[in-house]
Design a protein around this motif. Structure first.
Motif, mmCIF file in Angstrom:
data_model
loop_
_atom_site.group_PDB
_atom_site.id
_atom_site.type_symbol
_atom_site.label_atom_id
_atom_site.label_comp_id
_atom_site.label_asym_id
_atom_site.label_seq_id
_atom_site.Cartn_x
_atom_site.Cartn_y
_atom_site.Cartn_z
ATOM 1 N N VAL A 88 0.838 -1.197 0.000
ATOM 2 C CA VAL A 88 0.000 0.000 0.000
ATOM 3 C C VAL A 88 0.875 1.249 0.000
ATOM 4 O O VAL A 88 0.602 2.217 -0.723
ATOM 5 N N SER A 235 -10.586 -0.951 0.314
ATOM 6 C CA SER A 235 -10.098 -2.100 -0.454
ATOM 7 C C SER A 235 -11.122 -2.592 -1.462
ATOM 8 O O SER A 235 -10.783 -2.917 -2.607
ATOM 9 N N VAL A 246 -7.762 2.008 4.026
ATOM 10 C CA VAL A 246 -6.451 2.609 4.271
ATOM 11 C C VAL A 246 -6.606 4.077 4.621
ATOM 12 O O VAL A 246 -7.360 4.814 3.973
#
Length: 417
Positions: A88, A235, A246
């Protein structure tokens, strides 16, 4: 090896949609006796085999809680989990994994930021949001404003669905403390010019929070180049699993913010006299994290990394172009949102038809779209509609599916003409 990786290895066409579709098993089915045409990607995208396999492998071979297990399974799980965090970080081009916080999704990520910034706000301060925001980027700020005496101020948009620069310039000022803005509208598909807006906000000392939920499925943001303070996404929009999202935040701001939840993992030391917080990123990750889901997101990022991104964007643009060309073939059809810069999202209404009826009748023909207010009621009020029908495309959709959508819409329109 997936069909996509085989195609790349064999040197076939750089972007082979039919090969890519074979990596998404859910697409190979019939709904109401018709081949599935999945055009609800803005709500949640489908998952490639690589993601399903990664999560299955975790549960079959390494399931354990992470970080403190003194055994092999715990080491395997921790390595895969933290490896996903690094994926990420690289995807966003963040400076450090310390700046990558796992959340349950975009909504929770914005709530973490809003609550963390509450201590900086006082009566009379202003939080700028746009008129095209998802409720997740409005309601948390309203809640914080009620607690602090700050005020949520909407930036106006044009009839085409673009941010009004005059409105933005007139509102950005000495009282502005936060700019919370979507990168891409979930209803209109509008791509906002966030880089220059962030630059203007920074000149006023404003903290910038960018909702990237609808952006990341279509292009890869660079948070350092953008200069934003926070960037959030989910996601399940990015071809990964549900249940994980995130929060990227600049380390200095995250250090200054209080944690959002208390409990295991986010602590350094606990006593009845005082508790001290863990280091970043764990300070914001109370309790058992979504281990399998984070690993699945990492696999989705790997999968996307194997795509020809230029080819992907060209394919998606072709879908939107063809859809726009076919609008006139459906009498009474009107597109809501005609910005010059858009991702392949088409919100529309058809005279005399309720959006929910359109959705139901399309489903009978195997076509999945979304209907309603799309968690953007202020935007619906702006356009004077209770809701819209929305077709949102992904790189695995085909031009034939666009044609099928409009053939079905023509049939529906004739039925009620």
């Amino acid at each position: 090896m997936t069909d996509l990786s085989m195609a790349k290895k064999s040197g076939t066409a750089a972007f082979d949609v039919e090969a890519i579709r074979r990596d998404f098993p859910i697409l190979d089915q019939q709904i109401n006796g018709k081949p599935l045409v999945y055009l609800d990607n803005g709500a949640s995208s489908q998952k490639p085999i690589a993601v399903l396999d990664a999560m299955d492998r975790y549960y079959r071979e390494m399931h354990s809680n992470v970080h403190r297990g003194a055994h092999t399974l715990g080491d395997r799980a921790t390595s895969a989990f933290e490896g996903a965090r690094e994926k990420v970080r690289a995807f966003l081009n963040a400076d450090s994994t310390r700046e990558i916080i796992w959340t349950r999704g975009t909504t929770e990520a914005i709530n973490v930021v809003a609550n963390g910034l509450a201590g900086r706000l006082k009566p009379g301060d202003e939080i700028l949001v746009s008129h095209m925001e998802h409720h997740a980027n409005i309601v948390p700020w309203q809640m914080v404003a009620e607690r602090t005496g700050a005020k949520v101020v909407p930036i106006q948009i044009t009839p085409q669905g673009e941010l009004d620069p005059d409105s933005f310039n007139s509102l950005l000022g000495d009282r502005t403390r936060v700019l919370a803005l979507t990168h891409v509208s979930n209803v209109l598909g509008t791509v906002n010019p966030i880089a220059p807006l962030i630059e203007q906000a920074k000149a006023h000392g404003v903290i910038t929070v960018i909702d990237g939920a609808q952006a990341v499925p279509h292009f890869q943001p660079d948070v350092q180049a953008l200069g934003c303070d926070f960037y959030v996404f989910s996601s399940h929009k990015l071809f990964g699993p549900t249940g994980v999202g995130v929060l990227y935040g600049k380390a200095q701001l995250l250090e200054e913010m209080p944690p959002f939840q208390g409990g295991g993992e986010m602590i350094e030391r606990v006593s009845f006299e005082r508790t001290t917080w863990n280091v970043l990123p764990y300070k914001f990750e109370a309790g058992t994290p979504p281990v399998a889901e984070a690993i699945g997101l990492g696999a989705a990022i790997d999968y996307l990394g194997n795509l020809d991104r230029n080819g992907m964007e060209a394919s998606e643009n072709a879908l939107l172009t063809r859809a726009n060309e076919l609008v006139e073939s459906v009498p009474g059809m009107e597109i809501i949102g005609t910005a010059s810069q858009k991702v392949p999202v088409m919100s529309f209404k058809i005279a005399g038809l309720h959006p929910s009826d359109i959705g139901t009748l399309l489903d009978q023909q195997g076509i999945a779209i979304r209907t309603g207010h799309h968690c953007a009621m202020p935007l619906m009020d702006f356009y004077g509609v209770p809701g819209t029908a929305r077709a949102s495309f992904a790189f695995y959709n085909t031009l034939e599916e666009v044609e099928q959508l409009f053939t079905a819409l023509q049939k529906i329109q004739r039925l009620f003409a």
